[in-house]
Design an enzyme around this catalytic site. Structure first.
Site, short mmCIF file in Angstrom:
data_model
loop_
_atom_site.label_atom_id
_atom_site.label_comp_id
_atom_site.label_asym_id
_atom_site.label_seq_id
_atom_site.Cartn_x
_atom_site.Cartn_y
_atom_site.Cartn_z
N LYS A 29 0.81 -1.22 0.00
CA LYS A 29 0.00 0.00 0.00
C LYS A 29 0.84 1.26 0.00
O LYS A 29 0.60 2.18 -0.78
CB LYS A 29 -0.89 -0.02 1.24
N GLY A 30 1.85 1.29 0.87
CA GLY A 30 2.68 2.49 0.97
C GLY A 30 3.40 2.77 -0.33
O GLY A 30 3.45 3.91 -0.81
N ASN A 32 2.56 1.73 -3.34
CA ASN A 32 1.59 2.13 -4.37
C ASN A 32 1.18 3.59 -4.21
O ASN A 32 1.06 4.33 -5.19
CB ASN A 32 0.34 1.24 -4.30
N GLY A 203 -16.06 3.71 -4.39
CA GLY A 203 -15.91 3.02 -5.67
C GLY A 203 -16.44 3.86 -6.82
O GLY A 203 -16.20 5.07 -6.88
N ASP A 228 -9.92 -2.88 -14.13
CA ASP A 228 -9.18 -3.41 -12.98
C ASP A 228 -9.12 -2.31 -11.92
O ASP A 228 -8.45 -1.30 -12.11
CB ASP A 228 -7.76 -3.80 -13.44
N ALA A 231 -5.86 -1.02 -6.51
CA ALA A 231 -5.13 0.21 -6.15
C ALA A 231 -5.85 1.49 -6.55
O ALA A 231 -5.23 2.55 -6.61
CB ALA A 231 -3.70 0.19 -6.71
N GLY A 233 -7.96 3.05 -4.71
CA GLY A 233 -7.90 3.87 -3.50
C GLY A 233 -6.51 4.45 -3.29
O GLY A 233 -6.37 5.61 -2.85
N ASP A 234 -5.46 3.69 -3.60
CA ASP A 234 -4.09 4.19 -3.44
C ASP A 234 -3.83 5.32 -4.43
O ASP A 234 -3.17 6.31 -4.10
CB ASP A 234 -3.07 3.06 -3.67
N GLY A 269 -3.53 -3.65 -13.74
CA GLY A 269 -2.35 -3.53 -12.88
C GLY A 269 -2.53 -2.50 -11.79
O GLY A 269 -3.52 -1.77 -11.76
N SER A 273 -0.83 1.13 -13.69
CA SER A 273 -2.05 1.77 -14.21
C SER A 273 -2.18 3.23 -13.75
O SER A 273 -3.14 3.91 -14.11
CB SER A 273 -3.28 1.00 -13.73
P1 ADP Z 1 -10.43 0.98 -2.65
O1 ADP Z 1 -9.67 0.79 -3.91
O2 ADP Z 1 -9.58 1.39 -1.49
O3 ADP Z 1 -11.37 -0.14 -2.31
P2 ADP Z 1 -12.65 2.49 -3.79
O4 ADP Z 1 -13.12 1.26 -4.46
O5 ADP Z 1 -13.66 3.23 -2.97
O6 ADP Z 1 -11.38 2.27 -2.87
O7 ADP Z 1 -12.10 3.48 -4.93
C1 ADP Z 1 -11.38 4.66 -4.62
C2 ADP Z 1 -11.76 5.76 -5.60
O8 ADP Z 1 -11.44 5.31 -6.92
C3 ADP Z 1 -13.25 6.11 -5.64
O9 ADP Z 1 -13.57 7.09 -4.68
C4 ADP Z 1 -13.40 6.62 -7.07
O10 ADP Z 1 -13.00 7.99 -7.14
C5 ADP Z 1 -12.39 5.77 -7.84
N1 ADP Z 1 -13.03 4.61 -8.48
C6 ADP Z 1 -13.10 3.33 -8.04
N2 ADP Z 1 -13.78 2.54 -8.88
C7 ADP Z 1 -14.19 3.35 -9.90
C8 ADP Z 1 -14.94 3.16 -11.12
N3 ADP Z 1 -15.45 1.95 -11.43
N4 ADP Z 1 -15.13 4.24 -11.92
C9 ADP Z 1 -14.63 5.45 -11.61
N5 ADP Z 1 -13.92 5.70 -10.51
C10 ADP Z 1 -13.70 4.68 -9.66
#
Ligand code: ADP
Length: 297
Positions: A29-30, A32, A203, A228, A231, A233-234, A269, A273
């Site tokens: 995580k760190g 990334n 998400g 995909d 990462a 969130g990272d 990736g 990515s």
């Molecule tokens: P993590 O990867 O830690 O589970 P999330 O799934 O909440 O975190 O995703 C983090 C951020 O990535 C979201 O707040 C959003 O901005 C972006 N993101 C994630 N999935 C998508 C997607 N399918 N389309 C557009 N943006 C996305």
């Protein structure tokens, strides 16, 4: 280092199966988050440890190759941190994380406090021992440096760490685990009782930003075709830290971080990515224009 085996069906205990493919992918995580921030144009220094093995050499080279300053990255005796990942044909996965060298980062070392003091922001996550995370957060607090904490892997957070956290950035699962509230708006209220600012990532639904004493703000994610989301969130928090470290307003920083994450999910990736600064700015600008024209309607 992520050690990834691709199989039709994951083995049960005692069972052996033949996999289709194997890959080693620099991760953690760190690391990334550091790569995401560097690609987003930040001047990034990473504090942590790799092991005295071949993975350590490769991990360090991958960070340096992405433009991360690795002078604060020590080499500990023994193995590097590894994640042993089995991915099945349905995209499901099972993961064993062995901390290895990461477990040795329990305190700051010579030069670390100066590295933190010189920073625009300190980005923290929990793949290091809590004592090491806390030492970093306290040093940042002592020097007036903004701390941004991703509470992952999810675990209870000591009061001392919360007291030294300016911005907490959980995803919705981590927010629910920390508060017992599955609803993000309720979780937001509970978290704002503990830290002054929170971003809950949702998400494809974007994120929710809250600050004490103000109504939460929802930020939509750009609509993209995700291939995909590893990462995401990272990438989000790495870009967010860069924008905040540059002194940009929070709303603008969130739009920019959302653009960065949306770009990353469209490519396979983890660190491979992660988008570059100009790409992020181009998508963030486009998205802001769309939002503005929607506002007029
Ligand atoms: P993590 O990867 O830690 O589970 P999330 O799934 O909440 O975190 O995703 C983090 C951020 O990535 C979201 O707040 C959003 O901005 C972006 N993101 C994630 N999935 C998508 C997607 N399918 N389309 C557009 N943006 C996305």
């Amino acid at each position: 280092m992520d050690l990834v085996a691709y199989v039709a069906k994951a083995p049960r205990l005692g069972e052996t199966v033949t996999g289709r493919e194997f890959r080693t992918v620099p991760g953690g995580k760190g690391a990334n988050q550091a790569v995401a921030a560097a690609r987003a144009g930040g001047a990034v220094t990473m504090i942590g440890a790799v092991g005295a093995d071949e993975f350590g050499v490769r991990l360090r080279a991958a960070l340096a190759g992405a433009g991360v300053d690795t002078t604060g990255l020590r080499t500990a005796e023994g193995a590097s941190g590894t994640a042993h990942i089995v991915v099945d044909d349905e995209g499901g996965n099972a993961i064993v994380v062995v901390p290895g060298a990461n477990a040795t980062v329990t305190a700051l070392e010579a030069g670390d406090e100066a590295r933190i003091a010189a920073a625009g922001a300190l980005l923290l996550q929990l793949e290091l021992p809590m004592a090491g995370v806390l030492a970093g957060a306290l040093a940042a607090r002592a020097h007036g440096v903004r701390t941004v904490l991703t509470p992952a892997p999810a675990q209870p957070l000591p009061a001392e760490l919360l007291a030294a956290t300016d911005l907490l950035v959980p995803n919705e699962h981590e927010a629910a685990a920390l508060t017992g509230c599955p609803d993000p708006r309720e979780a937001m209220a509970a978290l704002l009782a503990r830290v002054p600012e929170v971003v809950i990532t949702l998400g494809a639904a974007g994120c929710l930003y809250g600050a004490r004493g103000a109504a939460p703000v929802a930020v939509a994610a750009p609509r993209v075709r995700a291939v995909d989301t590893t990462a995401a969130g990272d990438t989000f928090v790495g870009a967010l830290a860069v924008a905040l470290g540059e002194g940009r307003p929070v709303r603008e920083a969130l739009g920019w971080a959302s653009a960065a994450a949306a770009l990353s999910v469209q490519r396979p990736g983890a660190s491979a990515s992660m988008p570059l600064r100009d790409e992020i700015t181009a998508l963030a600008t486009e998205t802001a224009i769309t939002l503005r024209s929607t506002d007029h309607e």
